[in-house]
Design a protein around this motif. Sequence first.
Motif, PDB file in Angstrom:
ATOM      1  N   GLU A 172      47.400 -23.099  16.889  1.00 40.83           N
ATOM      2  CA  GLU A 172      48.631 -23.135  17.335  1.00 40.83           C
ATOM      3  C   GLU A 172      49.047 -22.299  18.385  1.00 40.83           C
ATOM      4  OE1 GLU A 172      50.298 -24.340  12.749  1.00 40.83           O
ATOM      5  OE2 GLU A 172      50.279 -22.027  13.293  1.00 40.83           O
ATOM      6  N   TYR A 173      48.362 -21.384  18.923  1.00 41.05           N
ATOM      7  CA  TYR A 173      48.738 -20.678  20.186  1.00 41.05           C
ATOM      8  C   TYR A 173      47.737 -20.811  21.319  1.00 41.05           C
ATOM      9  CZ  TYR A 173      51.826 -18.786  16.334  1.00 41.05           C
ATOM     10  OH  TYR A 173      52.494 -18.566  15.473  1.00 41.05           O
ATOM     11  N   GLN A 174      48.060 -20.589  22.408  1.00 41.08           N
ATOM     12  CA  GLN A 174      47.212 -20.867  23.373  1.00 41.08           C
ATOM     13  C   GLN A 174      46.246 -19.623  23.778  1.00 41.08           C
ATOM     14  OE1 GLN A 174      48.798 -21.423  27.436  1.00 41.08           O
ATOM     15  NE2 GLN A 174      47.023 -22.568  28.236  1.00 41.08           N
ATOM     16  N   GLN A 175      46.659 -18.577  23.171  1.00 39.70           N
ATOM     17  CA  GLN A 175      46.099 -17.176  23.437  1.00 39.70           C
ATOM     18  C   GLN A 175      46.045 -16.617  22.128  1.00 39.70           C
ATOM     19  OE1 GLN A 175      47.844 -14.546  26.500  1.00 39.70           O
ATOM     20  NE2 GLN A 175      47.826 -16.161  28.127  1.00 39.70           N
ATOM     21  N   VAL A 176      44.508 -16.344  21.910  1.00 29.99           N
ATOM     22  CA  VAL A 176      44.145 -15.466  20.702  1.00 29.99           C
ATOM     23  C   VAL A 176      43.234 -14.386  20.890  1.00 29.99           C
ATOM     24  CG1 VAL A 176      42.709 -15.993  18.474  1.00 29.99           C
ATOM     25  CG2 VAL A 176      44.216 -17.872  19.485  1.00 29.99           C
ATOM     26  N   VAL A 177      43.724 -13.259  20.274  1.00 28.50           N
ATOM     27  CA  VAL A 177      43.081 -12.006  20.544  1.00 28.50           C
ATOM     28  C   VAL A 177      42.149 -11.834  19.297  1.00 28.50           C
ATOM     29  CG1 VAL A 177      43.038  -9.360  20.632  1.00 28.50           C
ATOM     30  CG2 VAL A 177      44.343 -10.940  22.219  1.00 28.50           C
ATOM     31  N   ILE A 178      40.804 -11.326  19.213  1.00 29.82           N
ATOM     32  CA  ILE A 178      39.975 -10.958  18.466  1.00 29.82           C
ATOM     33  C   ILE A 178      39.582  -9.669  18.392  1.00 29.82           C
ATOM     34  CG2 ILE A 178      38.164 -11.316  16.798  1.00 29.82           C
ATOM     35  CD1 ILE A 178      38.023 -14.267  17.224  1.00 29.82           C
ATOM     36  N   PRO A 224      43.163 -16.249  32.554  1.00 28.69           N
ATOM     37  CA  PRO A 224      43.332 -14.927  32.721  1.00 28.69           C
ATOM     38  C   PRO A 224      42.086 -13.897  31.915  1.00 28.69           C
ATOM     39  CG  PRO A 224      44.692 -15.669  31.064  1.00 28.69           C
ATOM     40  CD  PRO A 224      44.167 -16.966  31.758  1.00 28.69           C
ATOM     41  N   SER A 225      42.042 -12.826  32.629  1.00 29.83           N
ATOM     42  CA  SER A 225      41.228 -11.947  32.208  1.00 29.83           C
ATOM     43  C   SER A 225      41.582 -11.114  30.969  1.00 29.83           C
ATOM     44  CB  SER A 225      40.513 -10.925  33.154  1.00 29.83           C
ATOM     45  OG  SER A 225      41.428  -9.823  33.802  1.00 29.83           O
ATOM     46  N   ARG A 226      42.794 -10.862  30.821  1.00 29.90           N
ATOM     47  CA  ARG A 226      43.807 -10.120  29.774  1.00 29.90           C
ATOM     48  C   ARG A 226      44.739 -11.046  29.333  1.00 29.90           C
ATOM     49  NH1 ARG A 226      41.267  -6.285  27.486  1.00 29.90           N
ATOM     50  NH2 ARG A 226      43.351  -5.197  26.857  1.00 29.90           N
ATOM     51  N   PRO A 227      45.042 -10.798  27.989  1.00 27.39           N
ATOM     52  CA  PRO A 227      46.271 -11.611  27.552  1.00 27.39           C
ATOM     53  C   PRO A 227      47.608 -11.382  28.266  1.00 27.39           C
ATOM     54  CG  PRO A 227      45.448 -10.483  25.714  1.00 27.39           C
ATOM     55  CD  PRO A 227      44.648  -9.861  26.949  1.00 27.39           C
ATOM     56  N   THR A 228      48.450 -12.488  28.438  1.00 29.52           N
ATOM     57  CA  THR A 228      49.628 -12.429  28.900  1.00 29.52           C
ATOM     58  C   THR A 228      50.561 -11.275  28.229  1.00 29.52           C
ATOM     59  OG1 THR A 228      49.543 -14.559  29.367  1.00 29.52           O
ATOM     60  CG2 THR A 228      51.787 -13.635  29.695  1.00 29.52           C
ATOM     61  N   ALA A 229      51.179 -10.478  29.128  1.00 34.90           N
ATOM     62  CA  ALA A 229      52.138  -9.414  28.262  1.00 34.90           C
ATOM     63  C   ALA A 229      53.138 -10.092  27.360  1.00 34.90           C
ATOM     64  CB  ALA A 229      52.648  -8.570  29.360  1.00 34.90           C
ATOM     65  N   GLY A 230      53.354  -9.474  26.185  1.00 32.08           N
ATOM     66  CA  GLY A 230      54.057 -10.076  25.231  1.00 32.08           C
ATOM     67  C   GLY A 230      53.651 -11.121  24.257  1.00 32.08           C
ATOM     68  N   ALA A 231      52.460 -11.719  24.786  1.00 32.92           N
ATOM     69  CA  ALA A 231      52.109 -12.926  23.994  1.00 32.92           C
ATOM     70  C   ALA A 231      51.493 -12.724  22.668  1.00 32.92           C
ATOM     71  CB  ALA A 231      51.352 -13.888  24.984  1.00 32.92           C
ATOM     72  N   ILE A 232      50.888 -11.373  22.494  1.00 33.15           N
ATOM     73  CA  ILE A 232      50.211 -11.275  21.427  1.00 33.15           C
ATOM     74  C   ILE A 232      51.028 -10.145  20.458  1.00 33.15           C
ATOM     75  CG2 ILE A 232      47.945 -10.542  20.580  1.00 33.15           C
ATOM     76  CD1 ILE A 232      47.776 -12.949  21.924  1.00 33.15           C
ATOM     77  N   PRO A 233      51.292 -10.299  19.558  1.00 30.77           N
ATOM     78  CA  PRO A 233      51.713  -9.196  18.573  1.00 30.77           C
ATOM     79  C   PRO A 233      51.048  -7.905  18.469  1.00 30.77           C
ATOM     80  CG  PRO A 233      50.926 -11.127  17.060  1.00 30.77           C
ATOM     81  CD  PRO A 233      50.834 -11.555  18.630  1.00 30.77           C
ATOM     82  N   VAL A 234      51.590  -6.824  18.124  1.00 29.95           N
ATOM     83  CA  VAL A 234      50.733  -5.488  17.822  1.00 29.95           C
ATOM     84  C   VAL A 234      50.097  -5.724  16.414  1.00 29.95           C
ATOM     85  CG1 VAL A 234      50.979  -3.197  17.436  1.00 29.95           C
ATOM     86  CG2 VAL A 234      52.316  -4.305  19.270  1.00 29.95           C
TER      87      VAL A 234
END
Length: 249
Positions: free
Chosen positions: A152-158, A98-108
Amino acid sequence: MDLEKQTAPHADPAPAPTTAAAADPAPGELRASDADRDRIADILREALAEGRLTAEEHAERVERVYRARTVGELAPLVRDLPGEHQQRPTGPTFTQAPSRPTAGAIPVEPDDNVVAVFSSASRRGRWRAGRRIHAYSIFGNIEIDLSEALFEYQQVVIKAVSVFGNVEIEVPENISLRGSGGGVLGNFEVDTLDSGDPDAPVVFVEGWSVLGNIEARPKRGKLVADIIDRVHRKAERKIDRHLRKHLGH
């Protein structure tokens, strides 16, 4: 007396009949490609391993495979084998990240803050990458090296912000990498990377560079382990500890 002669209109010659030689070749008459021969050879190899063919039958058929000139000569060699009749996928099985993280997968809130103000900071080696990492570089230098990190998680946001600074991010070459951001008199450059594994981690780099630099790229030669295998091993360890506790060991 009317001397005008009535003449018949000139007729175009009839088209020549189409000959069989000019017709399209039948499917079995098409020339066999190397890929066609390799596919038949693979079916024969599986049949030998399953005991459907003897070694002599396999050798004889393989020899005929690589002597065949047309597709029609290949078909009889596997007509009595199940591999020829198995349905094969008709399209590519690749799934794009995906081009954007899945909704709800990444904390604020970030799991980790990396800050460099007139200094330098880094994350490298065997460290655990959270779901959200914030990097702020103001007249500083930040290095985030995920090439040996534990996912530990499939999606990571930096989320990266650079003001007269530098943020460099390196990831394993067998994950997916996406970027979203820009620069104001600065540089924002994220290599798009697609893993062939739909379960591989996906790193999203978001940010802005003001008179600074933000870069993210794969580190060649560095691979991340299969995240699903890692989850399975973790679950197995938990079950093993539970059983040991239950049995009093």
